[in-house]
Design a protein around this motif. Structure first.
Motif, mmCIF file in Angstrom:
data_model
loop_
_atom_site.group_PDB
_atom_site.id
_atom_site.type_symbol
_atom_site.label_atom_id
_atom_site.label_comp_id
_atom_site.label_asym_id
_atom_site.label_seq_id
_atom_site.Cartn_x
_atom_site.Cartn_y
_atom_site.Cartn_z
ATOM 1 N N LEU A 65 63.085 30.577 -22.423
ATOM 2 C CA LEU A 65 63.363 29.388 -21.354
ATOM 3 C C LEU A 65 62.961 29.844 -19.945
ATOM 4 O O LEU A 65 62.912 31.312 -19.390
ATOM 5 C CB LEU A 65 64.975 29.562 -21.425
ATOM 6 C CG LEU A 65 65.541 29.273 -22.760
ATOM 7 C CD1 LEU A 65 67.301 29.706 -22.669
ATOM 8 C CD2 LEU A 65 65.545 27.692 -23.102
ATOM 9 N N LEU A 66 62.977 28.869 -19.086
ATOM 10 C CA LEU A 66 62.739 28.925 -17.591
ATOM 11 C C LEU A 66 64.250 28.884 -17.262
ATOM 12 O O LEU A 66 64.877 27.744 -17.454
ATOM 13 C CB LEU A 66 62.023 27.790 -16.826
ATOM 14 C CG LEU A 66 60.554 27.891 -17.235
ATOM 15 C CD1 LEU A 66 59.813 26.611 -16.940
ATOM 16 C CD2 LEU A 66 59.828 29.119 -16.986
ATOM 17 N N GLN A 67 64.575 29.886 -16.466
ATOM 18 C CA GLN A 67 65.955 29.727 -15.889
ATOM 19 C C GLN A 67 66.011 30.245 -14.422
ATOM 20 O O GLN A 67 65.459 30.747 -13.915
ATOM 21 C CB GLN A 67 66.906 30.890 -16.587
ATOM 22 C CG GLN A 67 67.176 30.344 -18.450
ATOM 23 C CD GLN A 67 67.756 31.691 -18.812
ATOM 24 O OE1 GLN A 67 67.632 32.930 -18.640
ATOM 25 N NE2 GLN A 67 68.833 31.269 -19.593
ATOM 26 N N HIS A 69 69.219 30.384 -11.140
ATOM 27 C CA HIS A 69 70.507 30.800 -10.751
ATOM 28 C C HIS A 69 70.634 30.692 -9.354
ATOM 29 O O HIS A 69 69.407 30.941 -8.665
ATOM 30 C CB HIS A 69 71.029 32.132 -11.315
ATOM 31 C CG HIS A 69 70.382 33.541 -10.520
ATOM 32 N ND1 HIS A 69 71.173 33.886 -9.540
ATOM 33 C CD2 HIS A 69 69.336 34.123 -10.771
ATOM 34 C CE1 HIS A 69 70.310 35.099 -9.134
ATOM 35 N NE2 HIS A 69 69.493 34.941 -9.883
ATOM 36 N N LYS A 70 71.751 30.497 -8.867
ATOM 37 C CA LYS A 70 72.145 30.332 -7.411
ATOM 38 C C LYS A 70 72.895 31.713 -7.046
ATOM 39 O O LYS A 70 74.126 31.536 -7.770
ATOM 40 C CB LYS A 70 72.768 29.196 -7.039
ATOM 41 C CG LYS A 70 72.466 28.535 -5.851
ATOM 42 C CD LYS A 70 72.994 27.281 -5.368
ATOM 43 C CE LYS A 70 72.072 26.766 -4.197
ATOM 44 N NZ LYS A 70 72.665 25.322 -4.106
ATOM 45 N N PRO A 71 72.319 32.942 -6.171
ATOM 46 C CA PRO A 71 73.286 33.586 -5.983
ATOM 47 C C PRO A 71 74.819 33.342 -5.270
ATOM 48 O O PRO A 71 75.604 34.212 -5.699
ATOM 49 C CB PRO A 71 72.553 34.368 -4.769
ATOM 50 C CG PRO A 71 71.076 33.915 -5.096
ATOM 51 C CD PRO A 71 71.147 32.596 -5.608
ATOM 52 N N SER A 72 74.916 32.046 -4.714
ATOM 53 C CA SER A 72 76.153 32.042 -4.209
ATOM 54 C C SER A 72 77.115 31.324 -5.234
ATOM 55 O O SER A 72 78.125 30.802 -4.707
ATOM 56 C CB SER A 72 76.096 30.969 -2.922
ATOM 57 O OG SER A 72 75.353 29.741 -3.541
ATOM 58 N N SER A 73 76.866 31.042 -6.526
ATOM 59 C CA SER A 73 77.558 30.357 -7.307
ATOM 60 C C SER A 73 77.353 30.961 -8.802
ATOM 61 O O SER A 73 76.493 31.979 -9.031
ATOM 62 C CB SER A 73 77.070 28.909 -7.570
ATOM 63 O OG SER A 73 76.077 28.696 -8.275
ATOM 64 N N ILE A 74 77.937 30.522 -9.796
ATOM 65 C CA ILE A 74 77.764 31.161 -11.208
ATOM 66 C C ILE A 74 76.987 30.219 -11.893
ATOM 67 O O ILE A 74 76.927 30.334 -13.318
ATOM 68 C CB ILE A 74 79.332 31.207 -12.099
ATOM 69 C CG1 ILE A 74 79.924 29.998 -12.165
ATOM 70 C CG2 ILE A 74 80.152 32.306 -10.978
ATOM 71 C CD1 ILE A 74 81.190 30.243 -12.959
ATOM 72 N N ASP A 75 76.449 29.061 -11.294
ATOM 73 C CA ASP A 75 75.843 28.184 -12.082
ATOM 74 C C ASP A 75 74.330 28.719 -12.530
ATOM 75 O O ASP A 75 73.801 29.540 -11.729
ATOM 76 C CB ASP A 75 75.445 27.220 -11.096
ATOM 77 C CG ASP A 75 76.720 26.087 -10.741
ATOM 78 O OD1 ASP A 75 77.509 26.149 -11.604
ATOM 79 O OD2 ASP A 75 76.523 25.385 -10.079
ATOM 80 N N LEU A 76 73.914 28.498 -13.599
ATOM 81 C CA LEU A 76 72.610 28.709 -14.261
ATOM 82 C C LEU A 76 71.836 27.488 -14.804
ATOM 83 O O LEU A 76 72.538 26.641 -15.815
ATOM 84 C CB LEU A 76 72.752 29.524 -15.442
ATOM 85 C CG LEU A 76 71.622 30.161 -16.172
ATOM 86 C CD1 LEU A 76 70.843 30.927 -15.126
ATOM 87 C CD2 LEU A 76 71.891 31.100 -17.388
ATOM 88 N N ILE A 77 70.643 27.360 -14.494
ATOM 89 C CA ILE A 77 69.669 25.970 -15.017
ATOM 90 C C ILE A 77 69.042 26.784 -16.268
ATOM 91 O O ILE A 77 68.225 27.708 -15.810
ATOM 92 C CB ILE A 77 69.083 25.318 -13.845
ATOM 93 C CG1 ILE A 77 70.206 24.922 -12.953
ATOM 94 C CG2 ILE A 77 68.276 24.235 -14.690
ATOM 95 C CD1 ILE A 77 69.336 24.160 -11.633
ATOM 96 N N SER A 78 69.146 26.242 -17.258
ATOM 97 C CA SER A 78 68.099 26.651 -18.234
ATOM 98 C C SER A 78 67.285 25.533 -18.877
ATOM 99 O O SER A 78 68.049 24.506 -19.238
ATOM 100 C CB SER A 78 68.914 27.234 -19.657
ATOM 101 O OG SER A 78 69.711 28.271 -19.181
#
Length: 108
Positions: A65-67, A69-78
């Motif tokens: 996958l291409l992933q 993440h945003k250091p300021s949140s727990i969000d992850l885009i995969s």
């Protein structure tokens, strides 16, 4: 987002707007538009550049996958590695995690 859940060969998937006005829904593609410029996101390199400008960082946790993440949140885009498999499900995930920056619409 509307549609019908279809179960086939042991896999369940969402078919968006099935048979709307008698058209074939499989030929109806969605595109994601970057709202500040009005450009259609046409490649992963373009998307990566935009996401980095919005504070997302590339995450190298999975080779499939291409992933991001945003250091300021727990969000992850995969995302799937192959851009041709970048479907509306992934587009809406990006839209939800980046409100006011992206919009999904029909390709026509």
């Amino acid at each position: 987002m509307s549609g019908v859940w279809v179960f086939k060969n042991g896999v369940i998937r969402l078919v968006e707007n099935p048979n709307q006005s008698g058209t074939d829904t499989h030929s109806r593609r969605k595109v994601m538009v970057y709202l500040p410029t009005g450009e259609v996101v046409s490649s992963y390199s373009m998307l990566e550049h935009i996401l980095q400008s919005l504070g997302w960082e590339r995450y190298f946790g999975d080779i499939e996958l291409l992933q991001f993440h945003k250091p300021s949140s727990i969000d992850l885009i995969s995302l799937p590695r192959d851009f041709t498999r970048f479907s509306s499900v992934y587009m809406y995930d990006i839209v939800v995690k980046n409100p006011n920056y992206f919009h999904v619409r029909d390709s026509n």
